[in-house]
Structure formats: structure tokens, C-alpha cells
Design a protein around this motif. Structure first.
Motif, PDB file in Angstrom:
ATOM      1  N   ASN A  63       0.836  -1.206   0.000  1.00 10.05           N
ATOM      2  CA  ASN A  63       0.000   0.000   0.000  1.00 10.05           C
ATOM      3  C   ASN A  63       0.870   1.255   0.000  1.00 10.05           C
ATOM      4  N   PRO A  64       1.700   1.449  -1.026  1.00 14.10           N
ATOM      5  CA  PRO A  64       2.643   2.579  -0.985  1.00 14.10           C
ATOM      6  C   PRO A  64       1.961   3.950  -0.904  1.00 14.10           C
ATOM      7  N   GLU A  65       0.761   4.069  -1.413  1.00 15.92           N
ATOM      8  CA  GLU A  65       0.058   5.352  -1.353  1.00 15.92           C
ATOM      9  C   GLU A  65      -0.325   5.727   0.074  1.00 15.92           C
ATOM     10  N   ALA A  66      -0.368   4.746   0.962  1.00 15.96           N
ATOM     11  CA  ALA A  66      -0.713   4.992   2.361  1.00 15.96           C
ATOM     12  C   ALA A  66       0.504   4.837   3.274  1.00 15.96           C
ATOM     13  N   ALA A  67       1.695   4.850   2.698  1.00 15.82           N
ATOM     14  CA  ALA A  67       2.923   4.604   3.469  1.00 15.82           C
ATOM     15  C   ALA A  67       3.065   5.530   4.664  1.00 15.82           C
ATOM     16  N   SER A  69       0.788   7.192   6.455  1.00 16.41           N
ATOM     17  CA  SER A  69      -0.148   6.925   7.552  1.00 16.41           C
ATOM     18  C   SER A  69       0.146   5.584   8.224  1.00 16.41           C
ATOM     19  N   ALA A  93       9.399   1.258   0.015  1.00 17.69           N
ATOM     20  CA  ALA A  93       8.768   2.260  -0.860  1.00 17.69           C
ATOM     21  C   ALA A  93       9.647   3.510  -0.929  1.00 17.69           C
ATOM     22  N   GLN A  96       8.389   7.016  -1.609  1.00  7.47           N
ATOM     23  CA  GLN A  96       7.603   7.648  -0.549  1.00  7.47           C
ATOM     24  C   GLN A  96       8.471   8.100   0.626  1.00  7.47           C
ATOM     25  N   ALA A  99       7.678  11.492   2.409  1.00  5.78           N
ATOM     26  CA  ALA A  99       6.406  11.445   3.142  1.00  5.78           C
ATOM     27  C   ALA A  99       6.528  10.580   4.388  1.00  5.78           C
TER      28      ALA A  99
END
Length: 187
Positions: A63-67, A69, A93, A96, A99
Motif C-alpha cells: 500500500n505505498p500510497e498509504a505509506a 499513515s 517504498a 515515498q 512522506a
């Protein structure tokens, strides 16, 4: 379904005799809304030490888009593992990395230098972005030590060998923001 999965995972962890210290990490990551597979939930529930960082990294990789959080939730639940969680997550990731560092420092600001250094070590190609994110999040640049002090003396040098009677005090040292200092040119 999720409650049943969580209940089964908890029951399995209790039955197997593993410590439940990382149930908090599992619950925190589930609270972010990230959908975990049964294997990921089980791994998070029983993981300890470096295995916890690797279990978090597996969730980040999926889930790299949510890394950000995911890492923030994991560090909030296991702050002693902040640097290892960041290192594993950035390895999983690297795109990321900035972030991840920003989120990690927001949760554990006292560990900002360790977090930054762990991220740079995990993804050296992202060092500039990581250091910029750390700086924005309030961290010292990688390699800097927070709280450095030096003794400053107000005694002028004396050629008579006498001396004494001067002022001496300890003042904080602020590292230069450009990474350099008063270094003589080799020319």
C-alpha cells in the motif's frame, strides 16, 4: 468480517504464547483504513523487534500510497522501533521516503535525527528529498547531533604565563545551515 479476522488473530496470538505487545501496532494500522490480508494481520500481531519493522514494511510495500499513515500509526504504537520501522518502510517504498520521514518525525520528534539517518541509509538516492522533508518537519540535518555544546572562554591569550580570572560559560552550538563552516581554501 474484519472483527472476526481480528478476533481470530488475537486468539491465535494468545494460544501460541507470543507477547501481545504488537496488538497495538495491528490495531493502529487497521485504524488507518488500510485493508490488511490475513497474513499481514497475523504477522503484525505476533511480530517483535526487527520482525515488526519487516511486517510494517510488507504492509507499506502493498500500500505505498498509504505509506505515511501506516508508518505514523506503527511508530505511535511502537515508538522505540521508530528508526527500524522507517528504515524498512523506506526500503519497501523509496519513492515515498520524504512522506514517510515527515510522518515519522511528526509522531516521534525526539527521534528526528535517528529517523532521518535511518531513511538516508535505506535510500541514499533520496537523501536530498529526505533531508528537505526532515528540515520541514523540524529535524536537524542528517549527521547533526542535537544539543551539542561547547565551552567558550573570554580569556585573552597571555604570553606572560599568568592568566586566570576570565569568564567561562557553556553555550549551545548551532550547526551551520549550509553544512559547511569556516574552512580555509587550499589555494
Amino acid at each position: 468480517m474484519r472483527k472476526t479476522l481480528t478476533t481470530l488473530t488475537l486468539a491465535m496470538a494468545l494460544a501460541s504464547g507470543h507477547a501481545l505487545a504488537d496488538q497495538a501496532t495491528l490495531a493502529a494500522i487497521q485504524a488507518t483504513g488500510v485493508q490488511l490480508t490475513e497474513a499481514q494481520a497475523q504477522a503484525l500481531a505476533v511480530a517483535q523487534g526487527d520482525a515488526l519493522a519487516q511486517a510494517v514494511a510488507a504492509v507499506v510495500a502493498a500500500n505505498p500510497e498509504a505509506a505515511a499513515s501506516i508508518v505514523a500509526a506503527a511508530i505511535a504504537a511502537a515508538p522505540a522501533q521508530a528508526a527500524s520501522i522507517v528504515s524498512a518502510a523506506v526500503t519497501a517504498a523509496p519513492a515515498q521516503a520524504a512522506a514517510i520521514v515527515t510522518a515519522a518525525i511528526s509522531v516521534a520528534p525526539a527521534q528526528s535525527v535517528a529517523i532521518t539517518n535511518a531513511a538516508v541509509a535505506a535510500a541514499p538516492a533520496q537523501a536530498a528529498a529526505i533531508n528537505a522533508a526532515a528540515s520541514t518537519a523540524g529535524a536537524a540535518p542528517a549527521g547533526a547531533t542535537a544539543g551539542s555544546t561547547a565551552t567558550v572562554s573570554n580569556n585573552p591569550a597571555s604570553s606572560s604565563g599568568g592568566g586566570g580570572g576570565g569568564n567561562s560559560e557553556t553555550k549551545p552550538v548551532t550547526p551551520p545551515s549550509d553544512g559547511g563552516g569556516p574552512i580555509a581554501s587550499p589555494n
